[in-house]
Scaffold this active site. Structure first.
Site, PDB file in Angstrom:
ATOM      1  N   GLN A  46       0.767  -0.979   0.193  1.00 33.76           N
ATOM      2  CA  GLN A  46      -0.141  -0.362  -0.441  1.00 33.76           C
ATOM      3  C   GLN A  46       0.874   1.335   0.127  1.00 33.76           C
ATOM      4  O   GLN A  46       0.129   2.466  -0.546  1.00 33.76           O
ATOM      5  CB  GLN A  46      -0.897  -0.285   1.171  1.00 33.76           C
ATOM      6  CG  GLN A  46      -2.424  -1.006   0.919  1.00 33.76           C
ATOM      7  CD  GLN A  46      -3.104  -1.457   2.247  1.00 33.76           C
ATOM      8  OE1 GLN A  46      -2.567  -1.556   3.042  1.00 33.76           O
ATOM      9  NE2 GLN A  46      -3.708  -0.711   2.200  1.00 33.76           N
ATOM     10  N   HIS A  66      -1.456  -5.791 -13.240  1.00 31.90           N
ATOM     11  CA  HIS A  66      -1.163  -5.250 -14.672  1.00 31.90           C
ATOM     12  C   HIS A  66      -2.094  -6.034 -15.533  1.00 31.90           C
ATOM     13  O   HIS A  66      -2.190  -5.533 -16.143  1.00 31.90           O
ATOM     14  CB  HIS A  66       0.446  -5.342 -14.192  1.00 31.90           C
ATOM     15  CG  HIS A  66       1.237  -4.695 -13.523  1.00 31.90           C
ATOM     16  ND1 HIS A  66       2.367  -5.199 -12.853  1.00 31.90           N
ATOM     17  CD2 HIS A  66       1.062  -3.557 -12.504  1.00 31.90           C
ATOM     18  CE1 HIS A  66       3.295  -4.204 -12.161  1.00 31.90           C
ATOM     19  NE2 HIS A  66       1.677  -3.319 -11.850  1.00 31.90           N
ATOM     20  N   ASP A  79       2.259   0.499  -8.114  1.00 33.10           N
ATOM     21  CA  ASP A  79       3.302   0.862  -8.761  1.00 33.10           C
ATOM     22  C   ASP A  79       4.626   1.735  -8.109  1.00 33.10           C
ATOM     23  O   ASP A  79       5.607   1.723  -7.369  1.00 33.10           O
ATOM     24  CB  ASP A  79       3.100   1.045 -10.687  1.00 33.10           C
ATOM     25  CG  ASP A  79       3.147  -0.081 -11.134  1.00 33.10           C
ATOM     26  OD1 ASP A  79       2.376  -1.034 -10.459  1.00 33.10           O
ATOM     27  OD2 ASP A  79       2.689  -0.152 -12.434  1.00 33.10           O
ATOM     28  N   ARG A 104       3.976   0.314  13.125  1.00 33.92           N
ATOM     29  CA  ARG A 104       3.819  -1.360  12.585  1.00 33.92           C
ATOM     30  C   ARG A 104       3.542  -1.205  11.390  1.00 33.92           C
ATOM     31  O   ARG A 104       2.573  -0.882  10.242  1.00 33.92           O
ATOM     32  CB  ARG A 104       2.401  -1.643  12.715  1.00 33.92           C
ATOM     33  CG  ARG A 104       1.554  -3.520  12.645  1.00 33.92           C
ATOM     34  CD  ARG A 104       0.457  -3.318  13.127  1.00 33.92           C
ATOM     35  NE  ARG A 104      -0.240  -5.058  12.552  1.00 33.92           N
ATOM     36  CZ  ARG A 104      -0.960  -5.471  11.241  1.00 33.92           C
ATOM     37  NH1 ARG A 104      -1.298  -4.149  10.831  1.00 33.92           N
ATOM     38  NH2 ARG A 104      -0.715  -6.269  10.996  1.00 33.92           N
ATOM     39  N   HIS A 149       1.731  -9.347   4.444  1.00 29.04           N
ATOM     40  CA  HIS A 149      -0.253  -9.036   4.473  1.00 29.04           C
ATOM     41  C   HIS A 149      -0.036  -8.522   3.415  1.00 29.04           C
ATOM     42  O   HIS A 149      -0.511  -7.458   2.269  1.00 29.04           O
ATOM     43  CB  HIS A 149       0.614  -7.201   4.918  1.00 29.04           C
ATOM     44  CG  HIS A 149      -0.467  -6.064   5.178  1.00 29.04           C
ATOM     45  ND1 HIS A 149      -0.912  -5.641   6.846  1.00 29.04           N
ATOM     46  CD2 HIS A 149      -1.794  -6.095   4.624  1.00 29.04           C
ATOM     47  CE1 HIS A 149      -1.817  -4.854   6.440  1.00 29.04           C
ATOM     48  NE2 HIS A 149      -3.164  -5.451   5.443  1.00 29.04           N
ATOM     49  N   ASN A 193      -1.465 -10.805   8.100  1.00 29.86           N
ATOM     50  CA  ASN A 193      -2.313  -9.764   8.491  1.00 29.86           C
ATOM     51  C   ASN A 193      -4.013 -10.825   7.498  1.00 29.86           C
ATOM     52  O   ASN A 193      -3.833 -10.625   6.870  1.00 29.86           O
ATOM     53  CB  ASN A 193      -2.190  -8.963   7.609  1.00 29.86           C
ATOM     54  CG  ASN A 193      -2.861  -7.712   7.826  1.00 29.86           C
ATOM     55  OD1 ASN A 193      -2.627  -7.403   8.956  1.00 29.86           O
ATOM     56  ND2 ASN A 193      -3.965  -7.005   7.310  1.00 29.86           N
ATOM     57  N   GLU A 194      -4.713 -10.913   8.595  1.00 35.29           N
ATOM     58  CA  GLU A 194      -6.283 -10.664   8.594  1.00 35.29           C
ATOM     59  C   GLU A 194      -5.798 -12.434   7.598  1.00 35.29           C
ATOM     60  O   GLU A 194      -6.322 -11.940   6.405  1.00 35.29           O
ATOM     61  CB  GLU A 194      -6.619  -9.652   7.719  1.00 35.29           C
ATOM     62  CG  GLU A 194      -6.830  -8.556   8.586  1.00 35.29           C
ATOM     63  CD  GLU A 194      -7.903  -7.706   7.555  1.00 35.29           C
ATOM     64  OE1 GLU A 194      -7.828  -7.048   6.586  1.00 35.29           O
ATOM     65  OE2 GLU A 194      -7.828  -5.940   8.223  1.00 35.29           O
ATOM     66  N   ASN A 335      -7.652  -6.252  14.132  1.00 36.73           N
ATOM     67  CA  ASN A 335      -7.810  -5.381  13.099  1.00 36.73           C
ATOM     68  C   ASN A 335      -9.305  -4.868  13.165  1.00 36.73           C
ATOM     69  O   ASN A 335      -9.800  -6.164  12.676  1.00 36.73           O
ATOM     70  CB  ASN A 335      -7.672  -5.420  11.909  1.00 36.73           C
ATOM     71  CG  ASN A 335      -5.650  -5.798  11.466  1.00 36.73           C
ATOM     72  OD1 ASN A 335      -5.253  -5.231  12.431  1.00 36.73           O
ATOM     73  ND2 ASN A 335      -5.660  -6.312  10.148  1.00 36.73           N
ATOM     74  N   TYR A 337     -12.780  -2.611  12.901  1.00 36.99           N
ATOM     75  CA  TYR A 337     -13.276  -0.325  12.130  1.00 36.99           C
ATOM     76  C   TYR A 337     -13.761  -0.591  12.847  1.00 36.99           C
ATOM     77  O   TYR A 337     -15.310   0.704  12.668  1.00 36.99           O
ATOM     78  CB  TYR A 337     -13.116  -0.732  10.808  1.00 36.99           C
ATOM     79  CG  TYR A 337     -11.187  -0.399  10.264  1.00 36.99           C
ATOM     80  CD1 TYR A 337     -10.756  -1.577  10.101  1.00 36.99           C
ATOM     81  CD2 TYR A 337     -10.676   0.671   9.794  1.00 36.99           C
ATOM     82  CE1 TYR A 337      -9.620  -1.589   9.699  1.00 36.99           C
ATOM     83  CE2 TYR A 337      -9.840   0.372  10.040  1.00 36.99           C
ATOM     84  CZ  TYR A 337      -8.908  -0.807   9.603  1.00 36.99           C
ATOM     85  OH  TYR A 337      -7.554  -0.144   9.079  1.00 36.99           O
ATOM     86  N   GLU A 402      -5.050  -2.426  13.795  1.00 41.55           N
ATOM     87  CA  GLU A 402      -5.107  -2.029  12.901  1.00 41.55           C
ATOM     88  C   GLU A 402      -6.594  -1.444  13.375  1.00 41.55           C
ATOM     89  O   GLU A 402      -7.735  -1.338  13.909  1.00 41.55           O
ATOM     90  CB  GLU A 402      -5.756  -2.215  12.110  1.00 41.55           C
ATOM     91  CG  GLU A 402      -4.665  -2.117  10.772  1.00 41.55           C
ATOM     92  CD  GLU A 402      -4.888  -2.594   9.768  1.00 41.55           C
ATOM     93  OE1 GLU A 402      -6.147  -2.902   8.895  1.00 41.55           O
ATOM     94  OE2 GLU A 402      -3.655  -3.915   8.883  1.00 41.55           O
TER      95      GLU A 402
HETATM   96  C1  PNW Z   1      -8.107  -3.682   6.894  1.00 44.08           C
HETATM   97  N1  PNW Z   1     -14.058  -5.511   5.323  1.00 44.08           N
HETATM   98  O1  PNW Z   1      -8.678  -4.566   5.815  1.00 44.08           O
HETATM   99  C2  PNW Z   1      -6.376  -4.026   5.708  1.00 44.08           C
HETATM  100  O2  PNW Z   1      -5.493  -4.810   7.026  1.00 44.08           O
HETATM  101  C3  PNW Z   1      -5.945  -2.882   5.422  1.00 44.08           C
HETATM  102  O3  PNW Z   1      -5.062  -2.641   4.604  1.00 44.08           O
HETATM  103  C4  PNW Z   1      -7.032  -1.973   4.989  1.00 44.08           C
HETATM  104  O4  PNW Z   1      -6.122  -0.803   3.876  1.00 44.08           O
HETATM  105  C5  PNW Z   1      -7.995  -1.235   5.664  1.00 44.08           C
HETATM  106  O5  PNW Z   1      -8.230  -2.613   6.499  1.00 44.08           O
HETATM  107  C6  PNW Z   1      -8.981  -0.145   5.527  1.00 44.08           C
HETATM  108  O6  PNW Z   1      -9.575  -0.736   4.677  1.00 44.08           O
HETATM  109  C7  PNW Z   1      -9.981  -4.741   5.862  1.00 44.08           C
HETATM  110  O7  PNW Z   1     -14.554  -4.962   4.388  1.00 44.08           O
HETATM  111  C8  PNW Z   1     -10.623  -3.865   4.331  1.00 44.08           C
HETATM  112  O8  PNW Z   1     -14.846  -5.583   6.386  1.00 44.08           O
HETATM  113  C9  PNW Z   1     -11.758  -3.882   4.225  1.00 44.08           C
HETATM  114  C10 PNW Z   1     -12.866  -4.678   5.223  1.00 44.08           C
HETATM  115  C11 PNW Z   1     -12.245  -5.341   6.125  1.00 44.08           C
HETATM  116  C12 PNW Z   1     -10.211  -4.995   6.895  1.00 44.08           C
END
Ligand code: PNW
Length: 498
Positions: A46, A66, A79, A104, A149, A193-194, A335, A337, A402
């Site tokens: 990223q 690509h 890129d 991290r 990741h 990661n995830e 992680n 959100y 995260e």
């Molecule tokens: C994480 N969802 O991914 C990733 O670890 C990061 O690389 C990413 O940039 C960040 O969250 C923000 O999106 C997710 O749709 C992305 O539930 C989307 C989901 C979950 C995790």
């Protein structure tokens, strides 16, 4: 009745732990404990750019974007990204600007091992990560390294990627190189990661590399390999490195808080199933007994049989594997959100992970939104998730690897400020009132970067990067000074504790 009794016991235990925590922190709910790691996160693909520079090999994201620019917003890709391959010193300046005590970041497997294997070791890649690690340490910032990741060397995808059990050996040898090379200075490792999202790359097409459309099959095979790979790396560290390097090894899982739409048994069971299918698929074997949650085993086995298959779509661990998988983490990374509502019901095709769960997921449209369709602002769900994890996986400290907010890149990012303020307040309530053992918090992300298939449109940065500029400068948003105050004072403003 059983559930009620368990709930009462849990409330009593939480109250006792809370009393202990309150005493330890002199009752200040708005303060972080001593030594708590406060920092920000990023990931190699990223931010780094330099996708084919100085000997780096192609990875599955380079390859997918690509080959299929139509999979990404406006055909964008990594890129160049934030050009952190050349600008890492500016990233460290940005971290200093917010008073971070940890960073991290992830290592690009194909930058250090272009073929994925040990036949070619790319010294330029090793130099790059040494430079970052050394600069962080010179500035008092703890490096927290993610080994994987999402950016598998494409050479390993050509032999099947994560569904291929041989990936365990490749990952272990890659990890050995990382421990040998960086382990004298890196004390915080997360393996993968995830894995839940990684597995989606083998169950769908068009958004998650390597875009292999084998729903209900490829994702479980990938999960199975990743769990074994993680555990083998943990045991490697334990047996050959811990005595001299004395670090910690964990994994970064992801989950929303899943809130049942109704407080009735069938809805609470749907909630439990959703947690077990997403978090439990990984956390149950790794943290508890070396095996998949019973409800996952039973449902995938039953559906597989009903589909007329001679074997379950979910593989099984041998007894020997269970023994080395069980207890293979020093901490659990999460992680998270947002919050999602769950109810019992069928969604997804035959076969699919979604149909296996027997859960329907949706969000409340009245919750405040963000630039990401899936991200609603629901701070109370954060505290509930941390409590759920602490209750389900006792004895394992948690690191929030995260948490963050996406907007459109505005410098005056008041909504990001309010997101962080309110989520950090809930985190502190979990620590100081509920007694949850949490060691650190990494904001996603230090700067705007490539949001995978969403391209550069969705902005998660505390610093802005203007991707049309020539210098790609890291420009502090309003949230940078807000986070700087919190990180330096180790205190969240009172107004967020309502
Ligand atoms: C994480 N969802 O991914 C990733 O670890 C990061 O690389 C990413 O940039 C960040 O969250 C923000 O999106 C997710 O749709 C992305 O539930 C989307 C989901 C979950 C995790």
């Amino acid at each position: 009745m059983v559930r009620y009794a368990a709930a009462v016991l849990w409330a009593l235990a939480a109250a006792a732990a809370a009393t202990a925590a309150a005493v330890a922190n002199s009752g200040a709910v708005n303060k972080f404990p001593d030594g708590f790691l406060l920092g920000a996160a990023s990931a190699a693909y990223q931010i780094e750019g330099a996708w084919n520079e100085d000997g780096k090999g192609e990875n599955i994201w380079d390859h997918m974007f690509h080959e299929h620019p139509e999979y990404a917003h406006n055909g964008e890709n990594g890129d160049v990204a934030c050009d952190s391959y050349h600008k890492y010193a500016e990233d460290v300046e940005a971290l200093k600007g917010i008073g971070a005590t940890a960073y991290r970041f992830s290592i690009s497997w194909s930058r250090v091992l272009p073929t994925g294997d040990l036949d070619v070791i790319n010294q330029a890649g090793i130099d790059y990560y040494n430079n970052i690690i050394n600069l962080l340490l010179e500035n008092g910032i703890e490096p927290m390294v993610t080994m994987y990741h999402w950016d598998l060397p494409q050479a390993l995808q050509y032999i099947g990627g994560w569904p291929n059990p041989l990936m365990v050996d490749y990952f272990v040898e890659y990890a050995r190189l990382l421990f040998d090379t960086f382990g004298d200075r890196v004390k915080w490792w997360t393996t993968i990661n995830e894995p839940y999202i990684v597995a989606c790359g083998y169950s769908s097409s068009g958004w998650q590399a390597p875009s292999q459309n084998a729903p209900g099959i490829g994702n479980y095979l990938a999960a199975h390999t990743m769990i074994r790979a993680h555990a083998r790396v943990y045991r490697l560290y334990e047996q050959e490195y811990r005595a001299t390097q004395n670090g910690k090894v964990g994994i970064a899982l992801n989950s929303d808080w899943y809130e049942p739409a109704e407080d009735t048994d069938s809805y609470l069971e749907a909630q439990e199933r959703m947690f077990q299918f997403q978090l439990g698929l990984y956390a149950h074997p790794i943290l508890l007994d070396g095996d998949y949650p019973a409800v996952v085993r039973q449902r995938v086995d039953n559906n597989s049989a009903a589909e007329g298959r001679p074997r379950s779509r979910l593989p099984s661990f041998t007894e020997e594997e269970k023994q080395y998988i069980k207890g293979s983490a020093d901490f659990i990374g999460i992680n998270t959100y947002t919050t999602t509502i769950v109810e019992p019901g069928d969604s997804g095709g035959v076969p699919s992970f979604e149909l296996d769960t027997g859960v329907i997921r949706y969000q409340n449209e009245s919750w405040p939104g963000s630039s990401a369709s899936w991200l609603k602002v629901v701070p109370w769900g954060f505290r509930k998730l941390l409590n759920w994890m602490s209750n389900e996986y006792p004895g394992y400290p948690i690191v929030v690897t995260e948490n963050g907010y996406g907007d459109w890149g505005e410098l005056d990012d008041q909504r990001r400020i309010d997101y962080y303020g309110s989520y950090l307040a809930e985190l502190l309530k979990a620590i100081n009132e509920d007694g949850v053992n949490i060691l650190g918090y990494m904001a996603w992300s230090i700067m705007d970067n490539l949001e995978w298939a969403s391209g550069y449109e969705l902005r998660f940065g505390i610093y802005r990067v203007d991707f049309n500029s020539t210098d790609l400068a890291r420009i502090p948003k309003a949230s940078a000074s807000f986070m700087g105050d919190i990180f330096r004072n180790k205190t969240v403003p009172d107004e967020y504790f309502q």
